[in-house]
Enzyme design. Structure first.
Site, PDB file in Angstrom:
ATOM      1  N   CYS A 198     -14.796 -20.832 -26.190  1.00 13.12           N
ATOM      2  CA  CYS A 198     -15.267 -20.393 -27.599  1.00 13.12           C
ATOM      3  C   CYS A 198     -16.814 -20.374 -27.616  1.00 13.12           C
ATOM      4  O   CYS A 198     -17.252 -20.682 -26.431  1.00 13.12           O
ATOM      5  CB  CYS A 198     -14.919 -21.329 -28.403  1.00 13.12           C
ATOM      6  SG  CYS A 198     -15.371 -23.078 -28.619  1.00 13.12           S
ATOM      7  N   CYS A 241     -18.376 -23.956 -26.740  1.00 11.61           N
ATOM      8  CA  CYS A 241     -18.067 -24.583 -25.311  1.00 11.61           C
ATOM      9  C   CYS A 241     -18.674 -23.801 -24.127  1.00 11.61           C
ATOM     10  O   CYS A 241     -18.535 -24.238 -22.991  1.00 11.61           O
ATOM     11  CB  CYS A 241     -16.514 -24.675 -25.395  1.00 11.61           C
ATOM     12  SG  CYS A 241     -15.988 -26.079 -26.514  1.00 11.61           S
ATOM     13  N   MET A 271     -11.377 -13.234 -20.522  1.00  9.99           N
ATOM     14  CA  MET A 271     -10.345 -13.036 -19.647  1.00  9.99           C
ATOM     15  C   MET A 271      -9.426 -13.873 -20.446  1.00  9.99           C
ATOM     16  O   MET A 271      -9.794 -14.711 -21.212  1.00  9.99           O
ATOM     17  CB  MET A 271     -11.048 -13.650 -18.438  1.00  9.99           C
ATOM     18  CG  MET A 271     -11.820 -12.700 -17.589  1.00  9.99           C
ATOM     19  SD  MET A 271     -12.323 -13.752 -16.061  1.00  9.99           S
ATOM     20  CE  MET A 271     -10.601 -13.771 -15.177  1.00  9.99           C
ATOM     21  N   PHE A 272      -8.177 -13.900 -20.078  1.00  9.70           N
ATOM     22  CA  PHE A 272      -6.870 -14.714 -20.398  1.00  9.70           C
ATOM     23  C   PHE A 272      -6.711 -14.294 -21.843  1.00  9.70           C
ATOM     24  O   PHE A 272      -5.913 -14.978 -22.685  1.00  9.70           O
ATOM     25  CB  PHE A 272      -7.370 -16.122 -20.082  1.00  9.70           C
ATOM     26  CG  PHE A 272      -7.687 -16.248 -18.843  1.00  9.70           C
ATOM     27  CD1 PHE A 272      -6.600 -16.295 -17.812  1.00  9.70           C
ATOM     28  CD2 PHE A 272      -8.926 -16.831 -18.505  1.00  9.70           C
ATOM     29  CE1 PHE A 272      -7.243 -16.506 -16.428  1.00  9.70           C
ATOM     30  CE2 PHE A 272      -9.331 -17.202 -17.251  1.00  9.70           C
ATOM     31  CZ  PHE A 272      -8.402 -16.973 -16.208  1.00  9.70           C
ATOM     32  N   GLU A 303      -9.336  -2.376 -16.714  1.00 11.22           N
ATOM     33  CA  GLU A 303     -10.606  -2.847 -16.385  1.00 11.22           C
ATOM     34  C   GLU A 303     -11.752  -2.046 -16.286  1.00 11.22           C
ATOM     35  O   GLU A 303     -12.433  -2.004 -15.673  1.00 11.22           O
ATOM     36  CB  GLU A 303     -10.412  -3.605 -14.513  1.00 11.22           C
ATOM     37  CG  GLU A 303      -8.931  -4.049 -14.476  1.00 11.22           C
ATOM     38  CD  GLU A 303      -9.423  -5.821 -14.596  1.00 11.22           C
ATOM     39  OE1 GLU A 303     -10.591  -6.107 -14.867  1.00 11.22           O
ATOM     40  OE2 GLU A 303      -8.308  -6.649 -14.115  1.00 11.22           O
ATOM     41  N   LYS A 317      -5.429  -8.579 -22.480  1.00  9.76           N
ATOM     42  CA  LYS A 317      -5.829  -7.482 -22.693  1.00  9.76           C
ATOM     43  C   LYS A 317      -4.944  -6.290 -21.909  1.00  9.76           C
ATOM     44  O   LYS A 317      -4.463  -5.297 -22.578  1.00  9.76           O
ATOM     45  CB  LYS A 317      -7.211  -7.000 -22.163  1.00  9.76           C
ATOM     46  CG  LYS A 317      -8.401  -7.695 -22.761  1.00  9.76           C
ATOM     47  CD  LYS A 317      -9.725  -7.497 -22.333  1.00  9.76           C
ATOM     48  CE  LYS A 317      -9.933  -7.773 -20.951  1.00  9.76           C
ATOM     49  NZ  LYS A 317      -9.667  -9.421 -20.797  1.00  9.76           N
TER      50      LYS A 317
HETATM   51 ZN    ZN Z   1     -14.460 -24.576 -27.350  1.00  9.85          ZN
END
Ligand code: ZN
Length: 195
Positions: free
Chosen positions: A186, A189, A17-18, A92, A21
Site C-alpha cells: 500500500c 508500506c 503487480m499481483f 504487459e 491484471k
Molecule cells: Zn500496507
C-alpha cells in the site's frame, strides 16, 4: 458495462503487480470468444516467463499470443499479424514505448475493441510510461488492487526488494546477478531507499 456501438474503443486494466491484471484480461478474452468474436493477443518479446507464444496469469491460465518487439515499429508488426480480428489484447503494455498509444488509437479507429493490461507505476512509485498516456486516451479504465503483504490493506504499489532489502531509487530496472523479488504494498508500506 459497454455501450452498444460499431466504433472501436480502448480499455486499460492497470494496477500493481499481483493485482490480477492478466487474469482480468484473459477473463475478457474468454467472454469475447464465447460470443464468437475473433481475438488477437500481443505481448512484448522481452517477457518470456510463460514461453514465447502464450500469456499467462499467476494462476496458470494461458492464451496464445504473438510476440511484438517493443524496440521496432509496433504498428507495422501488429498490422502484419492481424487478420481482421475484432478484439485485440495487449499484455504487459508498460514494456512498450510511446508507440503503444499510437498503435491502440489506430486499432480503435479501425473499429476494434482494444484491451491493454499494464503496470501504472514503476517500483519507484512513479508513473510507468506509456500507461499514463494510454489511460488518458482510453474510453474505459480499471485500476485493480492487490493486497499489501505487510498490513493487508488494498495495495496500489509494487515493492522491489534486492537481497531482501527495499531497492534504491537509483537502482537500474534490471540488475544482473542480484536476487530480487517483488511484493504488492500500500502507499504507507511502500519503501524506496533514497540515502
Ligand atoms: Zn500496507
Amino acid at each position: 458495462m459497454h455501450a452498444i456501438t460499431r466504433s472501436g474503443w480502448i480499455e486499460v486494466i492497470s494496477g500493481s503487480m499481483f493485482s490480477g491484471k492478466t487474469e482480468e484480461l484473459i477473463r475478457r478474452l474468454r467472454r469475447a470468444e464465447i460470443a464468437d468474436q475473433e481475438v488477437a493477443v500481443f505481448k512484448p518479446s522481452i517477457d518470456d516467463r510463460y514461453g514465447e507464444t502464450t500469456i499467462g496469469s499467476h494462476d496458470g491460465r494461458q492464451w496464445e499470443a504473438t510476440l511484438i518487439d517493443p524496440e521496432a515499429d509496433v504498428l507495422e508488426q501488429a498490422q502484419t499479424a492481424l487478420n481482421g480480428e475484432e478484439v485485440v489484447a495487449i499484455d504487459e503494455g508498460n514494456f512498450f514505448e510511446g508507440d503503444l498509444v499510437t498503435l491502440c488509437e489506430s486499432l480503435a479507429d479501425d473499429g476494434r475493441r482494444v484491451i491493454v493490461s499494464g503496470l501504472d507505476r514503476t517500483f519507484r512509485g512513479e508513473p510507468f510510461d506509456p500507461i499514463p498516456q494510454l489511460l488518458a486516451a482510453a474510453e474505459y479504465v480499471d485500476k485493480l488492487h492487490a493486497i499489501c503483504t505487510v498490513c493487508g490493506e488494498p495495495a496500489t504499489r509494487t515493492q522491489r526488494l534486492i537481497e531482501g532489502e527495499p531497492a534504491h531509487v537509483d537502482d537500474p530496472t534490471i540488475l544482473v546477478g542480484a536476487e530480487e523479488s517483488y511484493e504488492a504494498r500500500c502507499r504507507q508500506c511502500h519503501t524506496v531507499r533514497r540515502d
